[in-house]
Motif scaffolding. Structure first.
Motif, PDB file in Angstrom:
ATOM      1  N   UNK A  36      29.514  25.195  15.924  1.00 33.31           N
ATOM      2  CA  UNK A  36      30.258  24.622  17.037  1.00 33.31           C
ATOM      3  C   UNK A  36      29.320  24.034  18.070  1.00 33.31           C
ATOM      4  N   UNK A  58      28.455  19.723  15.260  1.00 28.11           N
ATOM      5  CA  UNK A  58      29.478  18.721  15.547  1.00 28.11           C
ATOM      6  C   UNK A  58      29.038  17.337  15.070  1.00 28.11           C
ATOM      7  N   UNK A  90      33.928  20.897   8.801  1.00 27.50           N
ATOM      8  CA  UNK A  90      34.356  21.746   9.893  1.00 27.50           C
ATOM      9  C   UNK A  90      33.099  22.306  10.561  1.00 27.50           C
ATOM     10  N   UNK A  94      32.426  25.029  11.646  1.00 26.70           N
ATOM     11  CA  UNK A  94      32.085  26.403  11.281  1.00 26.70           C
ATOM     12  C   UNK A  94      31.386  26.482   9.928  1.00 26.70           C
TER      13      UNK A  94
END
Lengths: 302, 448
Positions: free
Chosen positions: A137, A142, A152, A154
């Motif tokens: 995150x 990102x 994603x 994560x």
């Protein structure tokens, strides 16, 4: 007694008083604050805490309970692993950087200021940077999601919050490399480059020059800087607490958990942990210094 | 280090204060007030002469800090009292300070903590160590907004704090409920589990998408407690866990909690990071919120009736966040309080502050600024006051008040929480090979 002698005695006395005045402030702080705290810590770890209604002094059960558990030794291993690996990496990088700094290269004036930047930034900020950049995150995860490498944030490989401690080591190395560089650079400036040049003229190879001429010269700088950063790393709390992998934690984090528990009797266990850290760090640092002294005597330095 | 310093100063002041007389005048004031001889006007006059109130509270929330600085400080100044907000990272720091000063012989009027925002174990500790000012909370003018009648079952949250009798030694300040939020951007709300079995089934198909705050943090303890309620082998839920450990006994207690603890142990490999053998439990609220915001987990549970609305407002929750009912029938509800320690330097100012804090005015602005639900009881208010509170509320998202009320459960007795914590740490975190009964017996023995 001749007036001359009296005068000399008075001068001596004055000098001695002056010396004590110079020594006293630091001595007071050391003896009262540090020494007092240390004595109290040891006493508490041995069961002296009447303000919590505990007084079983002297009682070694807190140490026995602590050392009797396998997780303590695992934690000790983790603590030493983070401390040693980051010290070594910072040392190697610091030496390379210091050696580069004594030579000329374009932009050196600017770089001389630039590399010291982490020295002025607090550890906590470094830790925050690591969280922002390297976390799941964080910025990197990102970015990777944005360009489609992962679906994603994560799924980003876990750098922080793992027992490999890459996050902790990164913060320590980032912060401590400039410190090592600064110390070794100062030593290098002091000894000058004549001996290196002499070795080169006498036909020594680059590695011979480094290991047989430069390294012994900068050894005092290496010893003092690694001593300081290792002592910090073994006792530091924030980085392993925020960036560490959870249970089993490093020893300072364990001590904090004991102190922070609602159960007051665990504070004594926490004190035993703190005293254990101090003992282990003390033994390691003392051995390290003793070995170095022996080496110095061997090569005839005093 | 801090503790060493505290202990050092304790020893130093212990030597100095052995001969010091108790502050007679302050003690007379307390005895007079508790007996009812001192009127509230006298308290207000005394508060003005004391001048300052040192309120120790958890300073980790910006909205609360801003509210304290902008609203409370100004309002208390009108009453002639200067608020000194002392922001601490853990409530236990304030308890440590009170007990350390008490240990060094500092009595009423001589300590440094006037009031603490707390509940649960911290209150139980102060009570056990006899470090509370006394039953002031039902003697303040604004105590009329609080239900003290023991015959009304709704008074339970005012009379008992984690099963420990408050004895009016703390004033109810805010009431909270443990609510879980779901990220509807990632999960269809119809898929939201409503029972622990449902959660396990969800995680079996979506491993790693949930975790809870690590005990002994109270947010984590509460999750463990609700799992224990739901798995109570007698099916009596929370009711069986209201008595102190001394009454229940270690063996019986171990029997009651075993299914719940076993469930959590089995859940561990399905939690965030559990697939690699290292389940990650966040240290606190903020860390869990971060994981929820980043999509690392699909659900997040914490105390916060209005947490979703507040989180959406300030961006700490992802856009699709909504509350949902979980676990059915076991959504723990409790209150948090303002307590005055026995060695408060300014006891009258502390009571004036506590009285202000329980006013409808302060409760309304607190709700509006911080999203902290009121601690006063709505049925004790008049229509206009209820209206003011409703208007200030950030509102519920995804759940209705009726659903929340229908699924309420009380907190566990504070003496049991210590044992539950120790058991979780030993059996789940340290992966002990001992069975739960042995661990519980040991924990009970240690806590004596």
């Amino acid at each position: 007694m001749s007036p001359n002698k009296t005068k000399e005695l008075a001068r001596h006395r004055k000098e001695r008083i002056w010396m004590w005045l110079q020594v006293l402030p630091v001595l007071t702080v050391l003896v009262v604050l540090f020494g007092g705290a240390l004595v109290l810590a040891v006493m508490q770890s041995l069961g002296f805490a009447p303000w919590f209604g505990v007084n079983t002094f002297p009682d070694f059960s807190f140490f026995r309970a602590l050392w009797g558990e396998w997780s303590f030794w695992y934690s000790l291993g983790l603590t030493l692993y983070y401390a040693i690996v980051s010290t070594l990496i910072a040392l190697v990088m610091g030496i390379i950087l210091a050696l580069a700094m004594v030579r000329f290269f374009p932009g050196k004036t600017l770089y001389k200021y630039l590399y010291k930047l982490p020295l002025m930034i607090p550890y906590t900020v470094g830790i925050a940077l690591a969280v922002i950049m390297l976390g799941n995150g964080g910025m990197l995860s990102r970015l990777m999601e944005f360009v489609g490498l992962i679906d994603d944030p994560s799924e980003f490989p876990q750098i922080l919050k793992s027992h490999y401690g890459w996050g902790i080591i990164a913060v320590y190395v980032w912060k401590q490399t400039p410190f090592v560089t600064l110390t070794i650079y100062a030593v290098l400036l002091g000894v000058g480059r004549e001996t290196e040049e002499a070795a080169a003229i006498l036909g020594a190879s680059k590695s011979q020059t480094f290991f047989q001429v430069t390294l012994p010269q900068i050894l005092p700088g290496i010893i003092s800087s690694t001593l300081i950063i290792f002592a910090f790393n073994i006792g530091a709390f924030e980085a392993p607490f925020i960036l560490g992998g959870g249970y089993p934690d490093t020893l300072p984090v364990i001590a904090w958990r004991y102190f922070n528990d609602a159960d007051y009797s665990l504070q004594l266990q926490g004190m035993a942990t703190v005293v254990s850290i101090a003992m282990i760090a003390g033994i390691i640092l003392y051995t390290y210094l003793a070995l170095y002294r022996r080496y110095e005597r061997k090569i005839g330095r005093n | 280090m801090k503790h060493t310093l505290i202990s050092l100063s304790v020893t130093a002041s212990m030597l100095g204060s052995l001969a010091m007389a108790e502050n007679v005048e302050a003690n007379n004031f307390r005895d007079g007030f508790l007996k009812g001889d001192v009127t509230w006007a006298d308290v207000e006059t005394r508060a003005k002469s004391e001048g300052t109130v040192n309120l120790y509270y958890w300073g980790g929330s910006d909205p609360i800090n801003i509210w304290m600085d902008q609203i409370v400080t100004a309002d208390l100044a009108k009453l002639g009292v200067t608020l000194n907000p002392v922001r601490i990272t853990g409530t236990k720091d304030a308890i440590d300070l009170v007990l350390a000063e008490k240990g060094s012989g500092k009595g009423l009027g001589e300590g440094s903590v006037d009031a603490i925002w707390l509940n649960g174990e911290n209150f139980a500790t102060l009570k056990r160590q006899d470090a509370l000012f006394g039953a002031f909370a039902d003697k303040m003018p604004n105590s009329k907004f609080i239900e003290w009648n023991a015959e009304d079952p709704r008074s339970l949250l005012n009379l008992r704090d984690f099963g420990v009798e408050t004895g009016a030694a703390e004033a109810p300040w805010s009431g909270e409920q443990y609510v879980c939020a779901i990220n509807t951007a990632r999960v269809d709300k119809a898929e939201a589990p409503s029972t622990f079995e449902g959660l396990q089934a969800y995680l079996t198909t979506n491993p790693g998408k949930f975790t809870y705050v690590k005990p002994p943090h109270y947010i984590g303890n509460t999750f463990v407690q609700s799992a224990i309620y739901a798995h109570n082998p007698d099916g009596t839920g929370a009711a069986a866990l209201q008595a102190p450990i001394g009454e229940i006994g270690a063996e019986e207690f171990a029997r009651l909690i075993t299914p719940g603890i076993e469930y959590l142990k089995n859940l561990e490999p399905l939690l965030l990071g559990g697939q690699k053998g290292n389940a990650r439990y966040p240290e606190d609220n903020a860390a869990l919120d971060g994981m929820f915001l980043n999509g690392e987990v699909d659900f997040a549970c914490k105390f916060g009736l209005y947490a979703v609305a507040t989180g959406l407002n300030n961006g700490t929750y992802p856009e699709g966040a909504e509350g949902f009912v979980f676990p059915e029938g076991n959504m723990i509800k409790n209150k948090n309080y303002l307590a005055i320690p026995s060695n408060a330097p300014n006891p009258a100012a502390a009571m004036v502050m506590a009285n202000y804090m329980t006013s409808v005015e302060a409760q309304t602005s607190k709700l509006k600024f911080t999203g902290m639900p009121p601690g006063v009881d709505p049925w004790k208010l008049d229509e206009a006051q209820v209206q003011a509170l409703t208007a200030a509320s950030p509102g519920l998202v995804g759940v209705t008040q009726a659903e929340l009320d229908a699924n309420t459960a009380p907190d566990t007795n504070a003496t049991l929480v210590d044992v539950i914590e120790a058991t979780w740490l030993e059996y789940i975190e340290r992966d002990s090979s001992d069975d739960i009964a042995t661990i519980v017996a040991r924990a009970v023995e240690n806590l004596k």
